[in-house]
Design an enzyme around this catalytic site. Structure first.
Site, PDB file in Angstrom:
ATOM      1  N   LYS A   1       0.924  -1.407   0.055  1.00  0.00           N
ATOM      2  CA  LYS A   1      -0.369   0.270   0.336  1.00  0.00           C
ATOM      3  C   LYS A   1       1.051   1.177   0.071  1.00  0.00           C
ATOM      4  O   LYS A   1       1.922   1.361   0.390  1.00  0.00           O
ATOM      5  CB  LYS A   1      -1.006  -0.087   1.183  1.00  0.00           C
ATOM      6  CG  LYS A   1      -1.994   0.761   1.398  1.00  0.00           C
ATOM      7  CD  LYS A   1      -3.354   0.080   0.442  1.00  0.00           C
ATOM      8  CE  LYS A   1      -4.583   1.332   0.261  1.00  0.00           C
ATOM      9  NZ  LYS A   1      -5.266   0.902  -0.189  1.00  0.00           N
TER      10      LYS A   1
ATOM     11  N   ASP B   1      -6.517   4.484  -4.892  1.00  0.00           N
ATOM     12  CA  ASP B   1      -7.560   4.112  -3.700  1.00  0.00           C
ATOM     13  C   ASP B   1      -8.015   5.475  -3.327  1.00  0.00           C
ATOM     14  O   ASP B   1      -8.678   6.320  -4.365  1.00  0.00           O
ATOM     15  CB  ASP B   1      -6.929   3.922  -2.503  1.00  0.00           C
ATOM     16  CG  ASP B   1      -7.591   3.207  -1.103  1.00  0.00           C
ATOM     17  OD1 ASP B   1      -8.173   2.141  -1.280  1.00  0.00           O
ATOM     18  OD2 ASP B   1      -7.515   4.267  -0.109  1.00  0.00           O
TER      19      ASP B   1
HETATM   20  P1  NDP Z   1     -12.923   8.021  -3.376  1.00  0.00           P
HETATM   21  O1  NDP Z   1     -11.847   9.129  -3.087  1.00  0.00           O
HETATM   22  O2  NDP Z   1     -13.373   7.530  -4.826  1.00  0.00           O
HETATM   23  O3  NDP Z   1     -14.191   8.253  -2.071  1.00  0.00           O
HETATM   24  C1  NDP Z   1     -14.144   8.128  -1.045  1.00  0.00           C
HETATM   25  C2  NDP Z   1     -15.502   8.863  -0.567  1.00  0.00           C
HETATM   26  O4  NDP Z   1     -15.349   8.490   1.056  1.00  0.00           O
HETATM   27  C3  NDP Z   1     -15.708  10.422  -0.778  1.00  0.00           C
HETATM   28  O5  NDP Z   1     -17.287  10.115  -0.858  1.00  0.00           O
HETATM   29  C4  NDP Z   1     -15.537  10.623   0.848  1.00  0.00           C
HETATM   30  O6  NDP Z   1     -15.821  12.093   0.769  1.00  0.00           O
HETATM   31  C5  NDP Z   1     -16.437   9.623   2.025  1.00  0.00           C
HETATM   32  N1  NDP Z   1     -14.760   9.713   2.738  1.00  0.00           N
HETATM   33  C6  NDP Z   1     -13.711  10.129   3.210  1.00  0.00           C
HETATM   34  N2  NDP Z   1     -13.682  10.299   5.163  1.00  0.00           N
HETATM   35  C7  NDP Z   1     -15.234  10.704   4.962  1.00  0.00           C
HETATM   36  C8  NDP Z   1     -15.610  10.685   6.307  1.00  0.00           C
HETATM   37  N3  NDP Z   1     -14.654  10.466   7.232  1.00  0.00           N
HETATM   38  N4  NDP Z   1     -16.210  10.554   6.598  1.00  0.00           N
HETATM   39  C9  NDP Z   1     -17.617   9.980   5.449  1.00  0.00           C
HETATM   40  N5  NDP Z   1     -16.998  10.086   4.970  1.00  0.00           N
HETATM   41  C10 NDP Z   1     -15.943  10.281   4.249  1.00  0.00           C
HETATM   42  O7  NDP Z   1     -12.750   6.340  -2.868  1.00  0.00           O
HETATM   43  P2  NDP Z   1     -12.901   5.225  -3.054  1.00  0.00           P
HETATM   44  O8  NDP Z   1     -14.237   4.948  -3.225  1.00  0.00           O
HETATM   45  O9  NDP Z   1     -11.988   4.344  -3.409  1.00  0.00           O
HETATM   46  O10 NDP Z   1     -12.215   4.063  -1.364  1.00  0.00           O
HETATM   47  C11 NDP Z   1     -13.400   4.453  -0.197  1.00  0.00           C
HETATM   48  C12 NDP Z   1     -12.957   3.621   0.386  1.00  0.00           C
HETATM   49  O11 NDP Z   1     -12.843   1.645  -0.234  1.00  0.00           O
HETATM   50  C13 NDP Z   1     -11.325   3.486   1.254  1.00  0.00           C
HETATM   51  O12 NDP Z   1     -11.897   2.399   2.550  1.00  0.00           O
HETATM   52  C14 NDP Z   1     -10.435   2.568   0.331  1.00  0.00           C
HETATM   53  O13 NDP Z   1      -9.432   1.821   1.461  1.00  0.00           O
HETATM   54  C15 NDP Z   1     -11.645   1.338  -0.003  1.00  0.00           C
HETATM   55  N6  NDP Z   1     -11.216   0.644  -0.740  1.00  0.00           N
HETATM   56  C16 NDP Z   1     -11.114   0.991  -2.160  1.00  0.00           C
HETATM   57  C17 NDP Z   1     -10.887   0.131  -3.403  1.00  0.00           C
HETATM   58  C18 NDP Z   1     -10.854   0.552  -4.734  1.00  0.00           C
HETATM   59  O14 NDP Z   1     -11.118   0.028  -5.588  1.00  0.00           O
HETATM   60  N7  NDP Z   1     -11.061   1.980  -4.958  1.00  0.00           N
HETATM   61  C19 NDP Z   1     -10.707  -0.744  -3.287  1.00  0.00           C
HETATM   62  C20 NDP Z   1     -11.088  -1.903  -2.288  1.00  0.00           C
HETATM   63  C21 NDP Z   1     -11.280  -1.001  -1.058  1.00  0.00           C
HETATM   64  P3  NDP Z   1     -15.050  13.401   0.448  1.00  0.00           P
HETATM   65  O15 NDP Z   1     -15.152  14.004  -0.974  1.00  0.00           O
HETATM   66  O16 NDP Z   1     -15.672  14.117   1.645  1.00  0.00           O
HETATM   67  O17 NDP Z   1     -13.928  13.687   0.736  1.00  0.00           O
END
Ligand code: NDP
Length: 444
Positions: free
Chosen positions: A126, A166
């Protein structure tokens, strides 16, 4: 004191100030106790757990870049190469102001077991930076990505370490990172996944994590004589994972009534209109609050508290530790029956225990969100073979991988007499393959 407890205490003592890493290690070691107890002497002699919790390598570096006002900015960059027993390091890059060594070590540690569960030959890694892409111009994002890759490119490669996206790293960032790698190394190879379709990306990679989460949910529901048809869900986040979890859940006949970002959440009793969320988040890079301005009958509430909304299925797809015990109690009292983690470790340990003790089916992220990395591994295969599979082919492979992960997790929980305890099942099933490979490769 048991071997697992001893190793946990050692991790806490030797890695001060890393609470997220401690939390991830504790969850895994608690689950593995039943396996370790059966053969404790050998595991101790080989120091299997001590080796498992220590990254093979941590690379940290300075990332200087110039902002639009001509000022030099400096961020921290990292790559944690955690475990390569079963394949090249594989795991995403996160760009978010909260990024530090503890968060990346927890993510890298989880990734070892997740990647093992996919059945594909990928080790755990990571990386990322405390850079915040939010509010930056495209030029600033490019300048940062180029500087980040100028350093990172010394340590990665198609057969050694293959990062992906991510939080904060999507198609735009991967494009800039790939361009810089190619320019410096002179290699057109599958060194990153999540690439655009015109330069080596795989169809369905964008959708894979979210779709995979719902394929997993579907398996759990089917195993208990249920289905998503007619059910309501709350999906947290509104990023890559959340958007495609909503899409698949809706395709399977369910209705998603709430989503959020870090500022607040929207509630739409008629079901979230995903085309509007996609426009706000994927096209305009805006805030979820704009949804309520555009959709009549929907409500925006600032702050956390999305768990107050009643649902059958809760899919936390935002970030680590977003759901605490207080939220878990409300969810359970509202009659939620399934919680499948789309994000990595979104549920605190006490909330997880409470939810599982309350009879809610709980699937941890390392199993439920493995569809993303699995499809990344499919992208690596296509790059090596110099060909592209159709969307149907990739989706079918993804679906089969998620079914297979459910089967392995379910089987491991049953073998150890803990039916439906998917946390234990996922950790054990992931561990078994890695530990076999570690033993076979000697003391390295
Ligand atoms: P993105 O950056 O696309 O989206 C993250 C989302 O979560 C945004 O809407 C963000 O809002 C919100 N968010 C972040 N922090 C908070 C918080 N404290 N409270 C509420 N909402 C919050 O990321 P991903 O969708 O790619 O990733 C999301 C999760 O999934 C992570 O844990 C990541 O590690 C996991 N993951 C992702 C993978 C992937 O393929 N993308 C694969 C496996 C796991 P804002 O815009 O306001 O920050």
């Amino acid at each position: 004191m048991s071997y697992t407890e001893e190793v946990y205490e050692r991790v806490v003592a030797q890695n001060p100030g890393e609470p997220e890493f401690h939390q991830a290690v504790k969850e895994v070691l608690d689950s593995l106790k039943v396996v370790i107890d059966k053969n404790e002497e050998e595991y101790r002699r080989l120091s299997i757990l001590e080796r498992l919790v220590e990254p093979e390598r941590i690379i940290s570096f300075r990332v200087p870049w110039v902002d639009d006002h001509g000022k030099v900015q400096v961020n921290k960059g990292y790559r944690i190469q955690f475990n390569s027993a079963i394949g090249p390091y594989k795991g995403g890059l996160r760009f978010h102001p909260s990024v530090n060594q503890s968060i990346l070590k927890f993510l890298g540690f989880e990734q070892i077991f997740k990647n093992s569960l996919t059945g594909l030959p990928i080790g755990g890694g990571k990386g990322g930076s405390n850079f915040d892409p939010k509010g930056k111009s495209d030029r600033e994002v490019m300048a940062f990505c180029q500087s980040f890759m100028t350093e990172l490119c010394k340590y990665i490669g198609a057969d050694t370490d293959v990062p992906a996206g991510d939080i904060g790293v999507g198609g735009r960032e991967i494009g800039y990172l790939f361009g810089q790698y190619k320019r410096i190394r002179g290699l057109y190879e599958g060194v990153l996944t999540g690439k655009g379709l015109t330069y080596g990306g795989s169809l369905v990679r964008t959708q894979a994590t979210g779709y995979g989460v719902v394929y997993m949910l579907n398996e759990i529901m089917q195993a208990h004589g249920d289905s998503p048809e007619g059910k309501t869900a709350v999906v947290t986040g509104s990023g890559n994972v959340a958007i495609y979890a909503v899409e698949k859940f809706t395709q399977l006949g369910g209705k998603v009534v709430a989503m959020c970002d870090s500022a607040g959440y929207i509630y739409d009793p008629d079901g979230i209109k995903l085309d509007i969320v996609k426009d706000i988040k994927e096209v305009k890079r805006g805030r979820i609050s704009e949804y309520a301005d555009r959709v009549e009958g929907s409500v925006y509430t600032p702050g956390t508290g999305i768990w107050n909304i009643k649902c059958d299925v809760y899919l936390p797809c935002a970030t680590q530790n977003e759901l605490d015990l207080e939220g878990a109690k409300i969810l359970v009292s509202n009659g939620c029956k399934y919680l499948v983690e789309g994000a990595n470790m979104p549920t605190t340990l006490d909330a997880t225990n409470y939810i599982m003790d309350s009879g809610v089916y709980f699937m941890p992220g390392k199993a439920a969100n493995a569809g993303g990395v699995a499809t990344s591994a499919l992208e690596m295969s296509q790059n090596s073979m110099r060909l592209s599979w159709s969307a149907e082919e990739v989706d079918e492979k993804l679906h089969n991988i998620m079914k297979d992960i459910f089967r392995k997790v379910d089987d491991a929980s049953k073998r150890y007499g803990m039916t439906d305890n998917y946390v234990v099942g996922a950790n054990i099933a992931g561990f078994e393959k890695v530990v076999d490979a570690m033993k076979a490769q000697g003391i390295v």
